[in-house]
Design a protein around this motif. Structure first.
Motif, PDB file in Angstrom:
ATOM      1  N   ARG A 139       0.836  -1.187   0.000  1.00 55.37           N
ATOM      2  CA  ARG A 139       0.000   0.000   0.000  1.00 55.37           C
ATOM      3  C   ARG A 139       0.885   1.256   0.000  1.00 55.37           C
ATOM      4  O   ARG A 139       1.996   1.245   0.537  1.00 55.37           O
ATOM      5  CB  ARG A 139      -0.911   0.009   1.226  1.00 55.37           C
ATOM      6  N   PRO A 140       0.405   2.350  -0.613  1.00 55.54           N
ATOM      7  CA  PRO A 140       1.249   3.559  -0.725  1.00 55.54           C
ATOM      8  C   PRO A 140       1.766   4.060   0.622  1.00 55.54           C
ATOM      9  O   PRO A 140       2.913   4.487   0.726  1.00 55.54           O
ATOM     10  CB  PRO A 140       0.308   4.582  -1.390  1.00 55.54           C
ATOM     11  N   ARG A 141       0.926   4.017   1.639  1.00 50.81           N
ATOM     12  CA  ARG A 141       1.364   4.509   2.950  1.00 50.81           C
ATOM     13  C   ARG A 141       2.503   3.643   3.498  1.00 50.81           C
ATOM     14  O   ARG A 141       3.472   4.161   4.057  1.00 50.81           O
ATOM     15  CB  ARG A 141       0.178   4.514   3.904  1.00 50.81           C
ATOM     16  N   ILE A 142       2.384   2.322   3.339  1.00 59.37           N
ATOM     17  CA  ILE A 142       3.427   1.416   3.827  1.00 59.37           C
ATOM     18  C   ILE A 142       4.721   1.647   3.062  1.00 59.37           C
ATOM     19  O   ILE A 142       5.815   1.736   3.651  1.00 59.37           O
ATOM     20  CB  ILE A 142       2.968  -0.051   3.705  1.00 59.37           C
ATOM     21  N   VAL A 143       4.619   1.767   1.739  1.00 56.59           N
ATOM     22  CA  VAL A 143       5.819   1.975   0.909  1.00 56.59           C
ATOM     23  C   VAL A 143       6.488   3.292   1.262  1.00 56.59           C
ATOM     24  O   VAL A 143       7.715   3.377   1.363  1.00 56.59           O
ATOM     25  CB  VAL A 143       5.435   1.926  -0.577  1.00 56.59           C
ATOM     26  N   ARG A 144       5.692   4.337   1.479  1.00 60.45           N
ATOM     27  CA  ARG A 144       6.262   5.636   1.820  1.00 60.45           C
ATOM     28  C   ARG A 144       7.008   5.572   3.147  1.00 60.45           C
ATOM     29  O   ARG A 144       8.105   6.147   3.300  1.00 60.45           O
ATOM     30  CB  ARG A 144       5.140   6.676   1.878  1.00 60.45           C
ATOM     31  N   THR A 145       6.460   4.860   4.119  1.00 64.81           N
ATOM     32  CA  THR A 145       7.119   4.737   5.422  1.00 64.81           C
ATOM     33  C   THR A 145       8.424   3.957   5.299  1.00 64.81           C
ATOM     34  O   THR A 145       9.440   4.312   5.922  1.00 64.81           O
ATOM     35  CB  THR A 145       6.191   4.043   6.427  1.00 64.81           C
ATOM     36  N   VAL A 146       8.436   2.894   4.499  1.00 66.14           N
ATOM     37  CA  VAL A 146       9.650   2.091   4.327  1.00 66.14           C
ATOM     38  C   VAL A 146      10.732   2.906   3.645  1.00 66.14           C
ATOM     39  O   VAL A 146      11.921   2.833   4.020  1.00 66.14           O
ATOM     40  CB  VAL A 146       9.328   0.805   3.533  1.00 66.14           C
ATOM     41  N   ARG A 147      10.356   3.698   2.657  1.00 71.71           N
ATOM     42  CA  ARG A 147      11.350   4.542   1.993  1.00 71.71           C
ATOM     43  C   ARG A 147      11.947   5.557   2.960  1.00 71.71           C
ATOM     44  O   ARG A 147      13.149   5.828   2.926  1.00 71.71           O
ATOM     45  CB  ARG A 147      10.695   5.248   0.808  1.00 71.71           C
ATOM     46  N   MET A 148      11.102   6.120   3.820  1.00 72.68           N
ATOM     47  CA  MET A 148      11.619   7.062   4.819  1.00 72.68           C
ATOM     48  C   MET A 148      12.555   6.362   5.805  1.00 72.68           C
ATOM     49  O   MET A 148      13.524   6.955   6.282  1.00 72.68           O
ATOM     50  CB  MET A 148      10.451   7.705   5.579  1.00 72.68           C
ATOM     51  N   ALA A 149      12.281   5.085   6.114  1.00 77.43           N
ATOM     52  CA  ALA A 149      13.135   4.338   7.039  1.00 77.43           C
ATOM     53  C   ALA A 149      14.528   4.116   6.464  1.00 77.43           C
ATOM     54  O   ALA A 149      15.511   4.035   7.218  1.00 77.43           O
ATOM     55  CB  ALA A 149      12.485   2.997   7.385  1.00 77.43           C
ATOM     56  N   PHE A 150      14.625   4.006   5.147  1.00 78.55           N
ATOM     57  CA  PHE A 150      15.926   3.778   4.504  1.00 78.55           C
ATOM     58  C   PHE A 150      16.469   5.040   3.853  1.00 78.55           C
ATOM     59  O   PHE A 150      17.387   4.957   3.028  1.00 78.55           O
ATOM     60  CB  PHE A 150      15.796   2.672   3.446  1.00 78.55           C
ATOM     61  N   ALA A 151      15.907   6.191   4.209  1.00 80.84           N
ATOM     62  CA  ALA A 151      16.395   7.447   3.645  1.00 80.84           C
ATOM     63  C   ALA A 151      17.837   7.693   4.077  1.00 80.84           C
ATOM     64  O   ALA A 151      18.216   7.449   5.217  1.00 80.84           O
ATOM     65  CB  ALA A 151      15.504   8.601   4.081  1.00 80.84           C
ATOM     66  N   GLY A 152      18.653   8.160   3.142  1.00 78.21           N
ATOM     67  CA  GLY A 152      20.062   8.424   3.429  1.00 78.21           C
ATOM     68  C   GLY A 152      20.960   7.223   3.290  1.00 78.21           C
ATOM     69  O   GLY A 152      22.153   7.306   3.597  1.00 78.21           O
ATOM     70  N   THR A 153      20.419   6.103   2.866  1.00 76.24           N
ATOM     71  CA  THR A 153      21.210   4.897   2.646  1.00 76.24           C
ATOM     72  C   THR A 153      21.153   4.531   1.161  1.00 76.24           C
ATOM     73  O   THR A 153      20.426   5.122   0.371  1.00 76.24           O
ATOM     74  CB  THR A 153      20.686   3.728   3.490  1.00 76.24           C
ATOM     75  N   ASN A 154      21.932   3.535   0.779  1.00 75.42           N
ATOM     76  CA  ASN A 154      21.960   3.078  -0.611  1.00 75.42           C
ATOM     77  C   ASN A 154      20.981   1.938  -0.862  1.00 75.42           C
ATOM     78  O   ASN A 154      21.090   1.242  -1.877  1.00 75.42           O
ATOM     79  CB  ASN A 154      23.378   2.623  -0.989  1.00 75.42           C
TER      80      ASN A 154
END
Length: 268
Positions: free
Chosen positions: A77-92
């Protein structure tokens, strides 16, 4: 100045107001922080700021773990995907790379370790605070300490009581007039007590007030007036006035509502 105001005081309520005003003026002069909002009903929080921040971090970390587990289970779901991307922000780390499941597991384990570390910090603080309070209580009131150690811990797990039902229950006990029928034993007790010599009249002196105040803890939770015992110890000029006014209340067999009114909190 305090002596002048106390000499003009007519009763205990006026004396209490005068002493509270003197305490407030003293705090303002020395620059102490005072909150008068809690004079009647306020209760300050004893939870330190760092603990509240840590508990908020734990709550956010647990919520993030839940989102990561949902994504790892195939929830896109878009909300879940957005949260996961924020969790890995600043990494490769990219969500489309082959080893994303392993990266998610590593991230979840890292968050769990942080939660455990934060929880241990709160636990150590709680244990240390408990030991400190028990030592202080042992010095001031050993009976209360032993009662608290022997009393079983009770935690309410059921639903909270309904307010209307609670009011109706206590109103049925205290609002209805009750006619008591005295038994024959009262006449026996009255006849046995007829020969007892009445006790001598009680005379309250300033020394009695000073001794009672001396034994009282400085910062024990005050009553509705918000005046701590510390100020009664410091304003020694009030002892003679309090002794006189307490003697008048004793002779008149009447106390102002300030001494007979309180706030009751229902416990679980």
């Amino acid at each position: 100045m305090l002596v002048t105001y106390l000499e003009a005081s007519r009763d205990l309520c006026e004396t209490d107001s005068i002493l509270f005003g003197a305490a407030l003026a003293t705090c303002r002069i020395i620059g102490a922080k005072v909150s008068t909002a809690g004079r009647a009903t306020g209760h300050s929080s004893a939870i330190p700021a760092w603990r509240r921040r840590t508990e908020e971090r734990i709550a956010k970390a647990r919520a993030l773990i839940g989102r990561l587990i949902c994504f790892r289970s195939g929830n896109n779901r878009p909300r879940i995907v957005r949260t996961v991307r924020m969790a890995f922000a600043g990494t490769n780390v990219s969500l489309s790379q082959p080893d994303i499941t392993q990266k998610l597991t590593e991230r979840i384990d890292d968050l769990k370790q942080r939660i455990a570390a934060w929880g241990n910090r709160i636990r150590r603080y709680t244990e240390r605070s408990t030991r400190f309070n028990q030592k202080r209580l042992f010095q001031s009131d050993q009976k209360r300490l032993y009662e608290s150690l022997e009393r079983p811990m009770v935690s309410g797990t059921g639903p909270a009581p309904n307010q209307a039902d609670t009011v109706a229950f206590w109103r049925g006990l205290w609002s209805e007039p009750v006619n008591h029928s005295e038994g024959p034993w009262t006449e026996v007790v009255a006849s046995e007590c007829a020969g007892i010599t009445p006790m001598d009249p009680v005379i309250i002196t300033p020394d009695d007030v000073a001794e009672a105040v001396r034994r009282a803890p400085n910062w024990k939770s005050p009553g509705l007036d918000g005046l701590h015992h510390y100020w009664l110890k410091g304003f020694m000029v009030c002892h003679s006035v309090l002794a006189r006014q307490f003697q008048e209340a004793l002779n008149q067999k009447s106390l102002p509502s300030l001494f007979t009114t309180g706030i009751t909190h229902l416990g679980s």
